[in-house]
Design a protein around this motif. Structure first.
Motif, mmCIF file in Angstrom:
data_model
loop_
_atom_site.group_PDB
_atom_site.id
_atom_site.type_symbol
_atom_site.label_atom_id
_atom_site.label_comp_id
_atom_site.label_asym_id
_atom_site.label_seq_id
_atom_site.Cartn_x
_atom_site.Cartn_y
_atom_site.Cartn_z
ATOM 1 N N LYS A 214 0.835 -1.208 0.000
ATOM 2 C CA LYS A 214 0.000 0.000 0.000
ATOM 3 C C LYS A 214 0.865 1.250 0.000
ATOM 4 O O LYS A 214 0.560 2.239 -0.690
ATOM 5 C CB LYS A 214 -0.919 -0.046 1.221
ATOM 6 N N LEU A 217 2.300 1.776 -3.409
ATOM 7 C CA LEU A 217 1.280 2.307 -4.305
ATOM 8 C C LEU A 217 1.039 3.786 -4.041
ATOM 9 O O LEU A 217 0.914 4.599 -4.995
ATOM 10 C CB LEU A 217 -0.010 1.501 -4.130
ATOM 11 N N GLU A 218 0.971 4.152 -2.776
ATOM 12 C CA GLU A 218 0.760 5.547 -2.424
ATOM 13 C C GLU A 218 1.938 6.397 -2.870
ATOM 14 O O GLU A 218 1.746 7.535 -3.371
ATOM 15 C CB GLU A 218 0.554 5.688 -0.908
ATOM 16 N N LYS A 220 3.896 5.742 -5.374
ATOM 17 C CA LYS A 220 3.809 5.835 -6.843
ATOM 18 C C LYS A 220 2.807 6.889 -7.260
ATOM 19 O O LYS A 220 3.064 7.729 -8.156
ATOM 20 C CB LYS A 220 3.450 4.468 -7.405
ATOM 21 N N LYS A 221 1.627 6.857 -6.604
ATOM 22 C CA LYS A 221 0.617 7.854 -6.906
ATOM 23 C C LYS A 221 1.126 9.249 -6.567
ATOM 24 O O LYS A 221 0.865 10.230 -7.316
ATOM 25 C CB LYS A 221 -0.661 7.575 -6.115
ATOM 26 N N HIS A 222 1.844 9.355 -5.444
ATOM 27 C CA HIS A 222 2.360 10.662 -5.049
ATOM 28 C C HIS A 222 3.374 11.172 -6.063
ATOM 29 O O HIS A 222 3.351 12.361 -6.436
ATOM 30 C CB HIS A 222 2.993 10.543 -3.660
ATOM 31 N N GLU A 224 3.521 10.346 -9.241
ATOM 32 C CA GLU A 224 2.783 10.700 -10.440
ATOM 33 C C GLU A 224 2.117 12.075 -10.294
ATOM 34 O O GLU A 224 2.084 12.897 -11.228
ATOM 35 C CB GLU A 224 1.748 9.635 -10.764
ATOM 36 N N ALA A 225 1.561 12.298 -9.085
ATOM 37 C CA ALA A 225 0.929 13.611 -8.864
ATOM 38 C C ALA A 225 1.958 14.717 -8.916
ATOM 39 O O ALA A 225 1.698 15.815 -9.470
ATOM 40 C CB ALA A 225 0.209 13.611 -7.517
#
Length: 253
Positions: A214, A217-218, A220-222, A224-225
């Motif tokens: 998790k 994933l967070e 990675k999302k961060h 990307e953002a």
């Protein structure tokens, strides 16, 4: 088995020192005169007769007479009051050795047979000494009784100690059983706790793995953002720069 104020006397002792038995009371049909009456014994001096009677009384107290019934007759066997000689003492020693060999008494260690035979021999020595000196015989009797009391006390102490040891052994055996049961219960409890520990470890590892995934994933999302925001920022910078250039041209015109 007779008892006196001086203690017990074993009937097995009598083979050493009893004289021949004589009838104490007969049946009426045996009172018929079967022969001439023997002449009375020669009178003895009063002092010698009194001493003899006193010695006989003391001997009867030390070693009580035996009484038994055969048919219609009551028989009595008294301790012999005949003075002893050196040959009697030698015969006593030979008889003692003979009895020890016949009854196969042990030479060393605790042996009830040997103890019984030596007690009989000592009683015979007391009888012989009492005939010559009653006071010395009574003193030896006190020594004998004290020795027997001491042996009886040691025997009682030994028996009580054996019983105490057996009780302690039984208690230890019972305690051992309880301890073994407690050990089995504790081992079972340890196994259950280990099982619970392994389950908790497995749960912890699963949770850590899930949280790690998790977190990745967070992250990675961060990222990307952030990249998106940077790209947007760059685009805005370009747009803003273009707008400034156009504004400057409009002012110059």
């Amino acid at each position: 088995h007779r008892r006196s104020v001086y203690g017990n006397v074993n009937p097995a002792l009598y083979f050493f020192f009893f004289e021949s038995a004589r009838p104490l009371r007969v049946s009426p049909q045996q009172l018929v005169d079967s022969g001439p009456v023997p002449p009375p014994p020669k009178p003895k001096s009063p002092s010698a007769e009194a001493t003899r009677q006193q010695n006989e009384e003391i001997l009867n107290v030390i070693l009580p007479p035996r009484e038994w019934t055969e048919g219609n007759q009551l028989w009595m066997q008294q301790v012999s009051s005949a003075p002893c000689t050196r040959a009697d003492v030698i015969n006593l020693e030979e008889e003692l050795d003979k009895k020890i060999q016949q009854r196969q008494a042990r030479v060393t260690g605790v042996c009830p047979i040997r103890r019984e035979l030596y007690s009989q021999c000592f009683d015979e020595l007391i009888r012989q000494v009492t005939i010559n000196c009653a006071e010395r015989g009574l003193l030896l009797l006190r020594v004998r009784d004290e020795t027997q009391m001491t042996i009886a006390a040691y025997r009682t102490l030994y028996e009580s100690s054996v019983a105490f040891g057996l009780r302690k052994a039984l208690q230890a055996e019972e305690g051992k059983t309880e301890t073994e049961k407690q050990i089995l219960d504790l081992e079972s409890e340890v196994r259950d706790l280990k099982k619970q520990l392994n389950e908790q470890k497995a749960k912890t590892e699963s949770i850590e793995k899930r949280e790690a995934e998790k977190r990745l994933l967070e992250e990675k999302k961060h990222l990307e953002a952030i990249h998106l925001l940077k790209r947007t920022n760059e685009q805005l910078k370009v747009v803003f720069s273009n707008n400034n250039i156009l504004r400057q041209k409009s002012f110059s015109d």
